[in-house]
Design a protein around this motif. Sequence first.
Motif, PDB file in Angstrom:
ATOM      1  N   VAL A 150       0.780  -1.238   0.131  1.00 56.02           N
ATOM      2  CA  VAL A 150      -0.034  -0.140  -0.042  1.00 56.02           C
ATOM      3  C   VAL A 150       0.946   1.357  -0.145  1.00 56.02           C
ATOM      4  N   ARG A 151       1.955   1.277   0.860  1.00 59.63           N
ATOM      5  CA  ARG A 151       2.715   2.374   0.779  1.00 59.63           C
ATOM      6  C   ARG A 151       3.491   2.715  -0.424  1.00 59.63           C
ATOM      7  N   ALA A 152       3.959   1.428  -1.096  1.00 59.53           N
ATOM      8  CA  ALA A 152       4.451   1.648  -2.569  1.00 59.53           C
ATOM      9  C   ALA A 152       3.593   2.122  -3.532  1.00 59.53           C
ATOM     10  N   GLY A 153       2.214   1.978  -3.448  1.00 59.64           N
ATOM     11  CA  GLY A 153       1.281   2.465  -4.291  1.00 59.64           C
ATOM     12  C   GLY A 153       0.862   1.231  -5.164  1.00 59.64           C
ATOM     13  N   LEU A 154       1.084   0.080  -4.878  1.00 54.61           N
ATOM     14  CA  LEU A 154       0.645  -1.067  -5.650  1.00 54.61           C
ATOM     15  C   LEU A 154      -0.737  -1.640  -5.439  1.00 54.61           C
ATOM     16  N   VAL A 155      -1.276  -1.201  -4.476  1.00 55.78           N
ATOM     17  CA  VAL A 155      -2.635  -1.576  -4.168  1.00 55.78           C
ATOM     18  C   VAL A 155      -3.153  -0.737  -3.226  1.00 55.78           C
ATOM     19  N   GLU A 156      -4.694  -0.510  -3.068  1.00 55.00           N
ATOM     20  CA  GLU A 156      -4.995   0.442  -2.218  1.00 55.00           C
ATOM     21  C   GLU A 156      -5.455  -0.358  -0.886  1.00 55.00           C
ATOM     22  N   LYS A 157      -5.705  -1.608  -0.887  1.00 54.64           N
ATOM     23  CA  LYS A 157      -6.011  -2.648   0.341  1.00 54.64           C
ATOM     24  C   LYS A 157      -4.910  -3.400   0.449  1.00 54.64           C
ATOM     25  N   VAL A 158      -4.620  -3.790   1.669  1.00 60.05           N
ATOM     26  CA  VAL A 158      -3.633  -4.588   1.789  1.00 60.05           C
ATOM     27  C   VAL A 158      -3.895  -6.182   1.462  1.00 60.05           C
ATOM     28  N   GLU A 159      -5.147  -6.731   1.566  1.00 57.76           N
ATOM     29  CA  GLU A 159      -5.520  -7.907   1.021  1.00 57.76           C
ATOM     30  C   GLU A 159      -5.735  -7.984  -0.493  1.00 57.76           C
ATOM     31  N   TYR A 161      -2.907  -7.401  -2.444  1.00 59.16           N
ATOM     32  CA  TYR A 161      -1.780  -7.817  -2.750  1.00 59.16           C
ATOM     33  C   TYR A 161      -1.400  -9.155  -2.665  1.00 59.16           C
ATOM     34  N   LEU A 162      -1.273 -10.027  -3.758  1.00 62.17           N
ATOM     35  CA  LEU A 162      -1.405 -11.399  -3.849  1.00 62.17           C
ATOM     36  C   LEU A 162      -0.198 -11.982  -3.048  1.00 62.17           C
ATOM     37  N   TYR A 163       1.105 -11.335  -3.156  1.00 60.39           N
ATOM     38  CA  TYR A 163       2.285 -11.914  -2.679  1.00 60.39           C
ATOM     39  C   TYR A 163       2.770 -11.326  -1.334  1.00 60.39           C
ATOM     40  N   SER A 164       1.744 -11.588  -0.422  1.00 60.08           N
ATOM     41  CA  SER A 164       1.803 -11.262   1.015  1.00 60.08           C
ATOM     42  C   SER A 164       0.592 -12.043   1.815  1.00 60.08           C
ATOM     43  N   SER A 165       0.797 -12.229   3.242  1.00 65.98           N
ATOM     44  CA  SER A 165       0.135 -13.034   3.979  1.00 65.98           C
ATOM     45  C   SER A 165      -1.264 -12.255   4.338  1.00 65.98           C
TER      46      SER A 165
END
Length: 221
Positions: A150-159, A161-165
Amino acid sequence: MGEAYQIRDQELPYFLTFQVVGWADVFTRKVYRDFILENLSFCRMEKGLYLYGFVIMSNHLHLVAQQKDGKLSDWVRDYKKFTSKKLLKLILENPQESRKEWLKVIFKYHAEFHKRSGDLQFWTHENHTIELFRSEMIEIKMKYIHENPVRAGLVEKVEDYLYSSASNFSGMKGLIEVDYWWLGCDSQLQIGRNIRVKLQTSPSAYLNLKGVDENLHLERG
């Protein structure tokens, strides 16, 4: 490695950072991200790794992890050695990798400063470890990990982003399984300064541990 970043208590959970030399954006390619996931999953099942949280960014990954036999330093050493060798091979033998020569220059340049790295170096030797001896420290680092994209501007919601828990803790199915912890009356055993905390593999087991001041030793149930 700096004194502050050493793994002292091998039985506790730690926040770990594995960084690609030169901040090279290797993990913009799906094939390399998938390789990391595959090996983290293998280590959960076969190498005694308790993986509580992770995120794979373009040039580094963060983990919150623990080793069930109290051999976290050994696991970190072996994991980085194995993945370094395999990732270098994947990159150099990948016919679709247009950045091959550029990456090779970076890997070779950094290897020249570390004789133990051989001709090419993939990971830096620092792990930026932080001992998580209080429950609120685990919560803070899990939040930090999940908010990275989210901080990197890749997604708006943490969930998202596929490549994280993050998705695992949002009631969704993640790309790989992770470990969860909970406190129960029958699972708490005082061992020196540690509390043993039984683990379940269910998002419902991820309870708020805020206010628990004791140090944590976590086990998979």
